[in-house]
Design a protein around this motif. Structure first.
Motif, PDB file in Angstrom:
ATOM      1  N   THR A  41      -3.491  -4.175  11.960  1.00 61.22           N
ATOM      2  CA  THR A  41      -2.062  -4.484  11.877  1.00 61.22           C
ATOM      3  C   THR A  41      -1.221  -3.399  12.555  1.00 61.22           C
ATOM      4  N   ILE A  43       2.857  -2.521  12.123  1.00 66.84           N
ATOM      5  CA  ILE A  43       4.154  -2.908  11.566  1.00 66.84           C
ATOM      6  C   ILE A  43       5.298  -2.621  12.533  1.00 66.84           C
ATOM      7  N   VAL A 124      -0.226  -4.519  -0.678  1.00 69.84           N
ATOM      8  CA  VAL A 124      -1.021  -3.699   0.247  1.00 69.84           C
ATOM      9  C   VAL A 124      -1.184  -2.285  -0.282  1.00 69.84           C
ATOM     10  N   ARG A 125      -0.133  -1.722  -0.854  1.00 72.79           N
ATOM     11  CA  ARG A 125      -0.188  -0.332  -1.319  1.00 72.79           C
ATOM     12  C   ARG A 125      -1.058  -0.169  -2.565  1.00 72.79           C
ATOM     13  N   GLY A 130      -6.147  -1.017   1.270  1.00 72.61           N
ATOM     14  CA  GLY A 130      -4.895  -1.420   1.880  1.00 72.61           C
ATOM     15  C   GLY A 130      -4.920  -2.729   2.640  1.00 72.61           C
ATOM     16  N   ALA A 131      -4.397  -2.668   3.874  1.00 74.21           N
ATOM     17  CA  ALA A 131      -4.277  -3.865   4.696  1.00 74.21           C
ATOM     18  C   ALA A 131      -5.637  -4.494   4.996  1.00 74.21           C
ATOM     19  N   THR A 207      -0.699 -10.248   7.016  1.00 76.09           N
ATOM     20  CA  THR A 207      -1.029  -8.957   6.410  1.00 76.09           C
ATOM     21  C   THR A 207      -0.043  -7.885   6.857  1.00 76.09           C
ATOM     22  N   GLU A 211       2.295  -5.658   4.568  1.00 75.19           N
ATOM     23  CA  GLU A 211       2.257  -4.197   4.686  1.00 75.19           C
ATOM     24  C   GLU A 211       3.673  -3.649   4.856  1.00 75.19           C
ATOM     25  N   TYR A 212       4.470  -4.314   5.675  1.00 76.73           N
ATOM     26  CA  TYR A 212       5.878  -3.926   5.823  1.00 76.73           C
ATOM     27  C   TYR A 212       6.609  -4.049   4.487  1.00 76.73           C
ATOM     28  N   SER A 214       5.525  -3.780   1.566  1.00 78.19           N
ATOM     29  CA  SER A 214       5.111  -2.750   0.614  1.00 78.19           C
ATOM     30  C   SER A 214       5.891  -1.454   0.800  1.00 78.19           C
TER      31      SER A 214
END
Length: 251
Positions: A41, A43, A124-125, A130-131, A207, A211-212, A214
């Motif tokens: 990923t 972001i 994600v965090r 994670g991701a 994803t 992630e963003y 999070s």
């Protein structure tokens, strides 16, 4: 060997031992948890985040919220206008400044599922991997008639939710190891709307969006990081010149 050299040698040995132990613990943890494919990923790829947001609001927000993300903040970070967000991503009648809340009332979720589906703001965090974990999870659903919802997942065995993206991915079935219930691999038994490569890109985008979500501040943090490093470098240089000026007459 001087006392100072002896102390330095001990410090180096201690550091090497600590690194060795850390690497050993990390390797053991990876072996126990199993290796997951890299999500890949980014972001900072705004187009990827926009595609991921579209997938989330079309396939996930019916059950899952992002209660720590506001539509207005998301629009700013993803390069979208208020009109684009309110027409294409807001299906609940929320105001532009409201947080992203699921369509499903919590009492109905309790009635249908026994508990409300989790909020995904920090998904994600909260995962150690994670991701990579989220990406692997979205790619690892398979049909399992023994489960209440008819689905299972190799990354999160006995998951209590069906594959929300099955129309895009198609239907996967598990190939078991001989004489065992362990899943050896997954096979695509019925194609979906996307090819396998297209589906992987779609789950990568989703994803990336999660992630963003999070940590929306990560975009600004990374942007300001280079300026902070440049400031510290300049300050260090000035401090060095000042030190030389103060101590030039000391012998």
């Amino acid at each position: 060997m001087t006392k100072r050299q002896s102390t330095m040698k001990k410090a180096i040995y201690s550091f090497a031992l600590a690194v060795g132990l850390l690497v050993g613990v990390t390797s053991t943890a990876s072996a126990e948890e199993g290796q997951l494919a890299s999500a890949g990923t980014n972001i900072r790829d705004q187009a990827s985040l926009q595609r991921g947001a579209k997938l989330f609001f079309n396939y996930c927000v019916g059950c899952h919220s992002l209660k720590y993300v506001r539509y207005s903040r998301m629009a700013e970070d993803l390069g979208l206008t208020e009109d684009e967000v309110m027409k294409n991503l807001n299906f609940t009648g929320a105001k532009f400044g409201d947080p992203v809340i699921s369509h499903m009332p919590e009492d109905l979720a309790q009635q249908y599922f026994g508990k409300a589906p989790p909020d995904l703001s920090l998904e994600v965090r909260t995962k150690e991997q994670g991701a990579d974990w989220v990406f692997g999870y979205l790619n690892s659903f398979y049909l399992d008639p023994s489960r209440p919802v008819g689905w299972n997942n190799t990354v999160f065995p006995n998951a209590s939710m069906p594959n929300p993206l099955w129309e895009l991915q198609g239907l996967q079935t598990a190939v078991k190891k001989e004489g065992s219930d362990d899943v050896e691999k997954l096979e695509l038994s019925q194609p979906g709307k996307l090819t396998p490569a297209q589906y992987q890109q779609a789950t990568r985008d989703l994803t990336a969006f999660l992630e963003y979500a999070s940590e929306p501040a990560a975009l600004q943090r990374q942007h300001y990081g280079i300026w902070v490093l440049l400031f510290l470098a300049g300050f260090t240089f000035l401090a060095y010149l000042l030190k030389k000026e103060y101590w030039k007459d000391v012998h």
